[in-house]
Motif scaffolding. Structure first.
Motif, short mmCIF file in Angstrom:
data_model
loop_
_atom_site.label_atom_id
_atom_site.label_comp_id
_atom_site.label_asym_id
_atom_site.label_seq_id
_atom_site.Cartn_x
_atom_site.Cartn_y
_atom_site.Cartn_z
N MET A 43 0.86 -1.18 0.00
CA MET A 43 0.00 0.00 0.00
C MET A 43 0.90 1.23 0.00
SD MET A 43 -1.43 0.05 3.84
CE MET A 43 -0.37 0.25 5.25
N THR A 44 0.34 2.33 -0.43
CA THR A 44 1.09 3.58 -0.46
C THR A 44 0.42 4.58 0.47
OG1 THR A 44 1.72 3.18 -2.75
CG2 THR A 44 1.98 5.42 -1.94
N LEU A 45 1.22 5.16 1.34
CA LEU A 45 0.72 6.24 2.20
C LEU A 45 1.24 7.55 1.62
CD1 LEU A 45 1.54 4.81 5.75
CD2 LEU A 45 -0.48 4.42 4.35
N TRP A 46 0.34 8.51 1.43
CA TRP A 46 0.73 9.79 0.85
C TRP A 46 0.94 10.85 1.92
CZ3 TRP A 46 2.20 8.96 -3.84
CH2 TRP A 46 1.54 8.03 -4.64
N PHE A 47 1.92 11.69 1.71
CA PHE A 47 2.23 12.77 2.65
C PHE A 47 2.56 14.06 1.89
CE2 PHE A 47 3.44 8.91 4.88
CZ PHE A 47 3.00 9.12 6.17
N HIS A 48 2.15 15.20 2.44
CA HIS A 48 2.80 16.45 2.05
C HIS A 48 4.30 16.27 2.35
CE1 HIS A 48 -1.25 18.18 3.26
NE2 HIS A 48 -1.12 18.64 2.04
N LEU A 49 5.17 16.91 1.58
CA LEU A 49 6.60 16.71 1.83
C LEU A 49 6.99 17.17 3.24
CD1 LEU A 49 8.27 17.69 -1.56
CD2 LEU A 49 7.54 15.44 -0.75
N ASP A 50 6.44 18.31 3.67
CA ASP A 50 6.74 18.80 5.03
C ASP A 50 6.31 17.78 6.07
OD1 ASP A 50 7.85 21.22 4.29
OD2 ASP A 50 5.92 22.26 4.29
N CYS A 51 5.11 17.26 5.91
CA CYS A 51 4.58 16.29 6.88
C CYS A 51 5.41 15.02 6.88
CB CYS A 51 3.11 15.97 6.57
SG CYS A 51 2.03 17.40 6.82
N GLY A 52 5.84 14.59 5.70
CA GLY A 52 6.68 13.41 5.61
C GLY A 52 8.02 13.62 6.33
N ALA A 53 8.60 14.80 6.14
CA ALA A 53 9.88 15.08 6.79
C ALA A 53 9.75 15.05 8.31
CB ALA A 53 10.41 16.45 6.34
N TYR A 54 8.62 15.56 8.80
CA TYR A 54 8.41 15.55 10.25
C TYR A 54 8.05 14.16 10.78
CZ TYR A 54 8.38 20.66 10.69
OH TYR A 54 8.72 21.98 10.72
N LYS A 55 7.17 13.47 10.08
CA LYS A 55 6.62 12.25 10.69
C LYS A 55 7.17 10.94 10.15
CE LYS A 55 2.36 13.72 12.73
NZ LYS A 55 0.90 13.72 12.70
N ARG A 56 7.70 10.93 8.93
CA ARG A 56 8.26 9.70 8.35
C ARG A 56 9.63 10.01 7.75
NH1 ARG A 56 7.14 5.77 10.43
NH2 ARG A 56 7.23 4.36 8.64
N ALA A 148 14.20 20.12 22.36
CA ALA A 148 13.12 21.09 22.56
C ALA A 148 13.04 22.04 21.37
CB ALA A 148 13.36 21.87 23.86
N ASP A 149 13.70 21.68 20.30
CA ASP A 149 13.69 22.47 19.08
C ASP A 149 12.44 22.10 18.28
OD1 ASP A 149 14.21 23.90 16.83
OD2 ASP A 149 15.93 22.70 16.18
N LEU A 150 11.31 22.63 18.74
CA LEU A 150 10.02 22.10 18.33
C LEU A 150 9.06 23.11 17.74
CD1 LEU A 150 8.60 19.92 21.22
CD2 LEU A 150 9.39 19.17 19.00
N ILE A 151 9.38 24.38 17.85
CA ILE A 151 8.38 25.40 17.51
C ILE A 151 7.88 25.25 16.08
CG2 ILE A 151 8.10 27.89 17.10
CD1 ILE A 151 7.57 27.12 19.96
N ALA A 152 8.79 25.05 15.12
CA ALA A 152 8.36 24.93 13.72
C ALA A 152 7.45 23.72 13.54
CB ALA A 152 9.58 24.83 12.81
N ARG A 153 7.79 22.65 14.22
CA ARG A 153 6.99 21.42 14.13
C ARG A 153 5.60 21.63 14.74
NH1 ARG A 153 9.11 15.88 13.94
NH2 ARG A 153 11.13 16.84 13.71
N LEU A 154 5.55 22.27 15.89
CA LEU A 154 4.24 22.52 16.54
C LEU A 154 3.39 23.44 15.67
CD1 LEU A 154 5.33 22.98 20.27
CD2 LEU A 154 4.42 20.92 19.16
#
Ligand SMILES: [Zn+2]
Ligand SMILES: [Zn+2]
Length: 179
Positions: A43-56, A148-154
């Motif tokens: 199966m293929t899971l699709w991600f925005h590139l930003d979301c993929g970089a953060y989560k996968r 704690a370098d999280l602000i951009a991610r949050l």
């Protein structure tokens, strides 16, 4: 098949990272996984590139490596993904919110998270999907996540945050609770 970065062929696929649609024509990450519901097949899971970089992060880096697509933001994406590999709990971050009740306990310190105070939402990736997996205090982020370098991610996963809220979160992130 390898993970791939390619333009979205329709505007219908939703990003697994944030739940929002990926506009037609926009570059997206396709993470290929064995289908957990069948003996064979993928199966293929699709991600925005930003979301993929953060989560996968691993899939994103592999996608960047194997794809021919011209990815303008590749250096930023790569840096973000490497941060997630370095601190393997970071990709669990799913955003930040004010606690609607005073009942949830922090996954790190086990203390309850007071009603209306900020909590970071966590998800675990299991068998091809993200499972809601509790919360941590903002002040426990450094100890639990290793960074704690999280602000951009949050900000990315909680788009409604106002500037003053982001400033308050940045302060809390730098003020770890003693144990
Ligand atoms: Zn997304
Ligand atoms: Zn805590």
């Amino acid at each position: 098949m390898a993970h791939a970065i390619e333009p979205a062929t329709s505007g219908r696929a939703k990003c697994r990272g944030c739940g929002k649609p990926i506009p037609k024509g926009e570059l997206r990450l396709g993470e290929r996984l064995p289908n957990p519901f069948a003996e064979e097949g993928e199966m293929t899971l699709w991600f925005h590139l930003d979301c993929g970089a953060y989560k996968r992060p691993q899939a994103l880096l592999e996608g960047l490596e194997t794809s021919e697509a011209q990815v303008e933001s590749a250096p930023e994406l790569e840096a973000r993904a490497r941060q997630g590999l370095e601190h393997p709990r970071l990709p669990r971050v799913d955003g930040v919110e004010r606690s609607p009740t005073g009942r949830a306990a922090c996954r790190h310190c086990r203390e309850t998270i007071p009603k209306a105070s900020w909590r970071i939402r966590l998800v675990f990736f299991e068998e091809g999907r993200f499972v809601p997996s509790g919360f941590i205090h903002v002040a426990c982020a450094q100890a639990y996540l290793g960074s704690a370098d999280l602000i951009a991610r949050l900000k990315h996963f909680s788009k409604d945050l106002e500037e003053d809220e982001l400033a308050a979160l940045a302060r809390d992130l730098q003020a770890p609770l003693g144990d």
